[in-house]
Write a protein that holds these residues in place. Structure first.
Motif, PDB file in Angstrom:
ATOM      1  N   LEU A   1      41.574  25.365  43.813  1.00 36.79           N
ATOM      2  CA  LEU A   1      40.608  26.114  43.022  1.00 36.79           C
ATOM      3  C   LEU A   1      41.314  27.027  42.033  1.00 36.79           C
ATOM      4  O   LEU A   1      42.533  27.216  42.080  1.00 36.79           O
ATOM      5  CB  LEU A   1      39.695  26.926  43.944  1.00 36.79           C
ATOM      6  CG  LEU A   1      38.904  26.123  44.989  1.00 36.79           C
ATOM      7  CD1 LEU A   1      38.025  27.042  45.810  1.00 36.79           C
ATOM      8  CD2 LEU A   1      38.079  25.026  44.335  1.00 36.79           C
ATOM      9  N   TYR A   2      40.535  27.610  41.142  1.00 34.30           N
ATOM     10  CA  TYR A   2      41.086  28.469  40.099  1.00 34.30           C
ATOM     11  C   TYR A   2      41.522  29.823  40.675  1.00 34.30           C
ATOM     12  O   TYR A   2      40.948  30.303  41.672  1.00 34.30           O
ATOM     13  CB  TYR A   2      40.052  28.714  39.004  1.00 34.30           C
ATOM     14  CG  TYR A   2      39.722  27.492  38.182  1.00 34.30           C
ATOM     15  CD1 TYR A   2      40.724  26.721  37.603  1.00 34.30           C
ATOM     16  CD2 TYR A   2      38.402  27.111  37.977  1.00 34.30           C
ATOM     17  CE1 TYR A   2      40.420  25.609  36.848  1.00 34.30           C
ATOM     18  CE2 TYR A   2      38.081  25.999  37.224  1.00 34.30           C
ATOM     19  CZ  TYR A   2      39.102  25.242  36.664  1.00 34.30           C
ATOM     20  OH  TYR A   2      38.794  24.134  35.923  1.00 34.30           O
ATOM     21  N   PRO A   3      42.504  30.473  40.049  1.00 31.28           N
ATOM     22  CA  PRO A   3      42.863  31.836  40.488  1.00 31.28           C
ATOM     23  C   PRO A   3      41.706  32.810  40.339  1.00 31.28           C
ATOM     24  O   PRO A   3      41.599  33.777  41.110  1.00 31.28           O
ATOM     25  CB  PRO A   3      44.045  32.199  39.585  1.00 31.28           C
ATOM     26  CG  PRO A   3      44.591  30.906  39.094  1.00 31.28           C
ATOM     27  CD  PRO A   3      43.423  29.973  39.009  1.00 31.28           C
ATOM     28  N   GLU A   4      40.844  32.593  39.345  1.00 30.84           N
ATOM     29  CA  GLU A   4      39.699  33.478  39.167  1.00 30.84           C
ATOM     30  C   GLU A   4      38.766  33.443  40.371  1.00 30.84           C
ATOM     31  O   GLU A   4      38.100  34.445  40.675  1.00 30.84           O
ATOM     32  CB  GLU A   4      38.928  33.078  37.905  1.00 30.84           C
ATOM     33  CG  GLU A   4      39.647  33.400  36.599  1.00 30.84           C
ATOM     34  CD  GLU A   4      40.712  32.371  36.253  1.00 30.84           C
ATOM     35  OE1 GLU A   4      41.418  32.562  35.243  1.00 30.84           O
ATOM     36  OE2 GLU A   4      40.833  31.373  36.997  1.00 30.84           O
ATOM     37  N   THR A   5      38.714  32.304  41.055  1.00 31.83           N
ATOM     38  CA  THR A   5      37.865  32.212  42.257  1.00 31.83           C
ATOM     39  C   THR A   5      38.382  33.117  43.362  1.00 31.83           C
ATOM     40  O   THR A   5      37.607  33.826  44.022  1.00 31.83           O
ATOM     41  CB  THR A   5      37.818  30.755  42.739  1.00 31.83           C
ATOM     42  OG1 THR A   5      37.284  29.927  41.705  1.00 31.83           O
ATOM     43  CG2 THR A   5      36.967  30.626  43.986  1.00 31.83           C
ATOM     44  N   LEU A   6      39.695  33.110  43.564  1.00 28.83           N
ATOM     45  CA  LEU A   6      40.277  33.982  44.585  1.00 28.83           C
ATOM     46  C   LEU A   6      40.115  35.446  44.212  1.00 28.83           C
ATOM     47  O   LEU A   6      39.817  36.287  45.081  1.00 28.83           O
ATOM     48  CB  LEU A   6      41.760  33.644  44.769  1.00 28.83           C
ATOM     49  CG  LEU A   6      42.539  34.521  45.748  1.00 28.83           C
ATOM     50  CD1 LEU A   6      41.937  34.454  47.141  1.00 28.83           C
ATOM     51  CD2 LEU A   6      44.009  34.106  45.781  1.00 28.83           C
ATOM     52  N   ALA A   7      40.286  35.785  42.934  1.00 28.61           N
ATOM     53  CA  ALA A   7      40.134  37.176  42.507  1.00 28.61           C
ATOM     54  C   ALA A   7      38.697  37.659  42.718  1.00 28.61           C
ATOM     55  O   ALA A   7      38.469  38.782  43.193  1.00 28.61           O
ATOM     56  CB  ALA A   7      40.540  37.318  41.045  1.00 28.61           C
ATOM     57  N   LEU A   8      37.723  36.815  42.403  1.00 26.09           N
ATOM     58  CA  LEU A   8      36.327  37.208  42.594  1.00 26.09           C
ATOM     59  C   LEU A   8      35.980  37.281  44.077  1.00 26.09           C
ATOM     60  O   LEU A   8      35.252  38.185  44.503  1.00 26.09           O
ATOM     61  CB  LEU A   8      35.410  36.214  41.882  1.00 26.09           C
ATOM     62  CG  LEU A   8      33.913  36.515  41.975  1.00 26.09           C
ATOM     63  CD1 LEU A   8      33.590  37.893  41.408  1.00 26.09           C
ATOM     64  CD2 LEU A   8      33.103  35.429  41.247  1.00 26.09           C
ATOM     65  N   ALA A   9      36.506  36.362  44.880  1.00 25.54           N
ATOM     66  CA  ALA A   9      36.239  36.413  46.325  1.00 25.54           C
ATOM     67  C   ALA A   9      36.799  37.690  46.936  1.00 25.54           C
ATOM     68  O   ALA A   9      36.139  38.322  47.780  1.00 25.54           O
ATOM     69  CB  ALA A   9      36.843  35.184  46.996  1.00 25.54           C
ATOM     70  N   SER A  10      38.000  38.078  46.539  1.00 26.67           N
ATOM     71  CA  SER A  10      38.574  39.325  47.049  1.00 26.67           C
ATOM     72  C   SER A  10      37.771  40.533  46.600  1.00 26.67           C
ATOM     73  O   SER A  10      37.564  41.487  47.365  1.00 26.67           O
ATOM     74  CB  SER A  10      40.030  39.436  46.575  1.00 26.67           C
ATOM     75  OG  SER A  10      40.610  40.657  46.984  1.00 26.67           O
ATOM     76  N   SER A  11      37.275  40.507  45.359  1.00 38.25           N
ATOM     77  CA  SER A  11      36.459  41.620  44.860  1.00 38.25           C
ATOM     78  C   SER A  11      35.134  41.714  45.613  1.00 38.25           C
ATOM     79  O   SER A  11      34.692  42.811  45.984  1.00 38.25           O
ATOM     80  CB  SER A  11      36.209  41.429  43.360  1.00 38.25           C
ATOM     81  OG  SER A  11      35.376  42.462  42.853  1.00 38.25           O
ATOM     82  N   LEU A  12      34.499  40.570  45.862  1.00 37.01           N
ATOM     83  CA  LEU A  12      33.243  40.581  46.621  1.00 37.01           C
ATOM     84  C   LEU A  12      33.465  41.069  48.048  1.00 37.01           C
ATOM     85  O   LEU A  12      32.633  41.811  48.597  1.00 37.01           O
ATOM     86  CB  LEU A  12      32.628  39.178  46.631  1.00 37.01           C
ATOM     87  CG  LEU A  12      32.180  38.612  45.283  1.00 37.01           C
ATOM     88  CD1 LEU A  12      31.650  37.199  45.460  1.00 37.01           C
ATOM     89  CD2 LEU A  12      31.142  39.509  44.627  1.00 37.01           C
ATOM     90  N   LEU A  13      34.559  40.654  48.641  1.00 34.57           N
ATOM     91  CA  LEU A  13      34.860  41.100  50.001  1.00 34.57           C
ATOM     92  C   LEU A  13      35.045  42.610  50.061  1.00 34.57           C
ATOM     93  O   LEU A  13      34.497  43.282  50.960  1.00 34.57           O
ATOM     94  CB  LEU A  13      36.121  40.393  50.501  1.00 34.57           C
ATOM     95  CG  LEU A  13      36.649  40.813  51.872  1.00 34.57           C
ATOM     96  CD1 LEU A  13      35.656  40.458  52.967  1.00 34.57           C
ATOM     97  CD2 LEU A  13      37.993  40.160  52.157  1.00 34.57           C
ATOM     98  N   ASP A  14      35.786  43.169  49.110  1.00 32.25           N
ATOM     99  CA  ASP A  14      36.029  44.617  49.108  1.00 32.25           C
ATOM    100  C   ASP A  14      34.736  45.394  48.832  1.00 32.25           C
ATOM    101  O   ASP A  14      34.498  46.451  49.428  1.00 32.25           O
ATOM    102  CB  ASP A  14      37.098  44.959  48.070  1.00 32.25           C
ATOM    103  CG  ASP A  14      38.457  44.401  48.436  1.00 32.25           C
ATOM    104  OD1 ASP A  14      38.734  44.244  49.642  1.00 32.25           O
ATOM    105  OD2 ASP A  14      39.254  44.109  47.516  1.00 32.25           O
ATOM    106  N   ARG A  15      33.924  44.892  47.945  1.00 34.84           N
ATOM    107  CA  ARG A  15      32.652  45.563  47.667  1.00 34.84           C
ATOM    108  C   ARG A  15      31.739  45.554  48.884  1.00 34.84           C
ATOM    109  O   ARG A  15      31.065  46.551  49.187  1.00 34.84           O
ATOM    110  CB  ARG A  15      31.965  44.892  46.485  1.00 34.84           C
ATOM    111  CG  ARG A  15      32.624  45.135  45.137  1.00 34.84           C
ATOM    112  CD  ARG A  15      31.940  44.300  44.059  1.00 34.84           C
ATOM    113  NE  ARG A  15      30.503  44.602  43.993  1.00 34.84           N
ATOM    114  CZ  ARG A  15      29.613  43.851  43.320  1.00 34.84           C
ATOM    115  NH1 ARG A  15      30.024  42.744  42.707  1.00 34.84           N
ATOM    116  NH2 ARG A  15      28.344  44.202  43.284  1.00 34.84           N
TER     117      ARG A  15
END
Length: 352
Positions: free
Chosen positions: A36-50
């Protein structure tokens, strides 16, 4: 006009920072597994932290929360044909939860986040700052002639995703984290990095004190990651001038004196590299045989008689095998012919 997310770390959070970092690293492995794209991992980490900043989650539900955030990020960023199926994701990720549990957790996450999944991530700001730096300083990549701007961006993206797995950097905005990484990279490439950093700092309207603190933490995190990489040792053949193998009362000893010359295995900038020569090979042979001449003689006689095994027979002094076992037996390897083996002699490699 992007909405910058500022996390408020809860003091009564049941999930520890170490558990959070471990689950983000697990998501990084899933990103590579499903391509998958790096943007997917960045968004998943952001959603998890939120979500963790909003809800007091129990550690036993952490994997289910993380995989649900990962699935939401994939459906938001990826193309339809690249999105993994829910059953495949639940099975191949070994998350420990079923597809129905992921769907229920997905609905809970969307409710807590008010169905807002489009907040800017640190990777989005990294793309912007890197584009500004390359366009305003064309000489930025002169020192890296083998890297194009997109390849250089891929290197920074990998470092940023590794830093996002560090809970110490959570109090900083995503734009601050991205600017700190770009500033550290420019410091290594161009002399006027400070002027460009101040220019980007003014455009982003951020505090310089926080940037300095963030730079220090990012530099420390990158240095820790670099030092944790596995070493790549190089073993250099070091020829020996003499090697005597003696057997006294069933105890085998190996005596060797190295040939004169510089030791190619030593380097002032690297740790000392062990050298494996012929002594270790002969010592291993002596230890396994235990100087039992009768059994060694039978084994040699069963082998094919050629130049190589003739050398081993001379090593164990088969001509004097009828002597008493308690006597001291010694073989001078220096008496062997220099090129008795059909294999060419090994040459030492140069150490850069």
């Amino acid at each position: 006009m992007w909405k910058v997310n500022v996390l408020k770390i809860s003091t009564n959070q049941s999930v520890s920072p170490a558990q959070r970092d471990a689950v983000v690293r697990w998501l990084a492995k899933l990103k590579h597994q499903f391509n998958l794209y790096p943007e997917t991992l960045a968004l998943a980490s952001s959603l998890l932290d939120r979500f963790l900043a909003t809800v007091k989650a129990r550690p036993k539900y952490l994997n289910c929360i993380a995989i649900s955030c990962f699935f939401l990020a994939a459906k938001t960023i990826e193309e339809d044909e690249r999105i993994p199926g829910l059953k495949v994701l639940a099975r191949d990720s070994f998350c420990g939860c079923s597809s129905s549990e992921i769907l229920r957790m997905e609905r809970i996450i969307l409710d807590k986040l008010n169905w807002d999944l489009h907040t800017a991530t640190p990777l989005d700001f990294l793309h912007i700052f890197h584009a500004i730096a390359v366009s305003t300083r064309p000489q930025l990549l002169v020192g890296l002639p083998k890297l194009s701007p997109s390849q250089h961006m891929a290197v920074l993206t990998k470092q940023l995703l590794q830093c996002m797995a560090c809970s110490q950097l959570l109090p900083f905005k995503g734009s601050m984290l991205a600017l700190a990484m770009v500033s550290l990279e420019m410091e290594k490439l161009i002399p006027d990095w400070l002027a460009l950093t101040i220019e980007l700092l003014q455009k982003a309207q951020m505090d310089s004190g926080q940037l300095i603190h963030c730079r220090e933490l990012v530099a420390h995190q990158l240095s820790v990651l670099q030092s944790s990489l596995p070493l790549n040792p190089v073993y250099v053949y070091h020829p020996l001038k003499h090697s005597l193998a003696t057997c006294d009362r069933g105890v085998c000893r190996s005596h060797s004196s190295s040939s004169p010359g510089p030791d190619l295995s030593k380097d002032n900038s690297k740790p000392e590299v062990p050298v494996r020569g012929t002594t270790v090979f002969y010592q291993h042979l002596l230890a396994t045989t235990g100087c039992k001449h009768a059994s060694a003689k039978r084994k040699v006689e069963e082998m094919e008689v050629d130049d190589f095994y003739d050398g081993i027979k001379r090593l164990y002094n088969e001509d004097n095998a009828s002597e008493n076992m308690g006597s001291v037996c010694s073989t001078d390897l220096s008496r062997q012919e220099g090129h008795a083996s059909p294999c060419p002699p090994l040459q030492p490699v140069s150490v850069l």
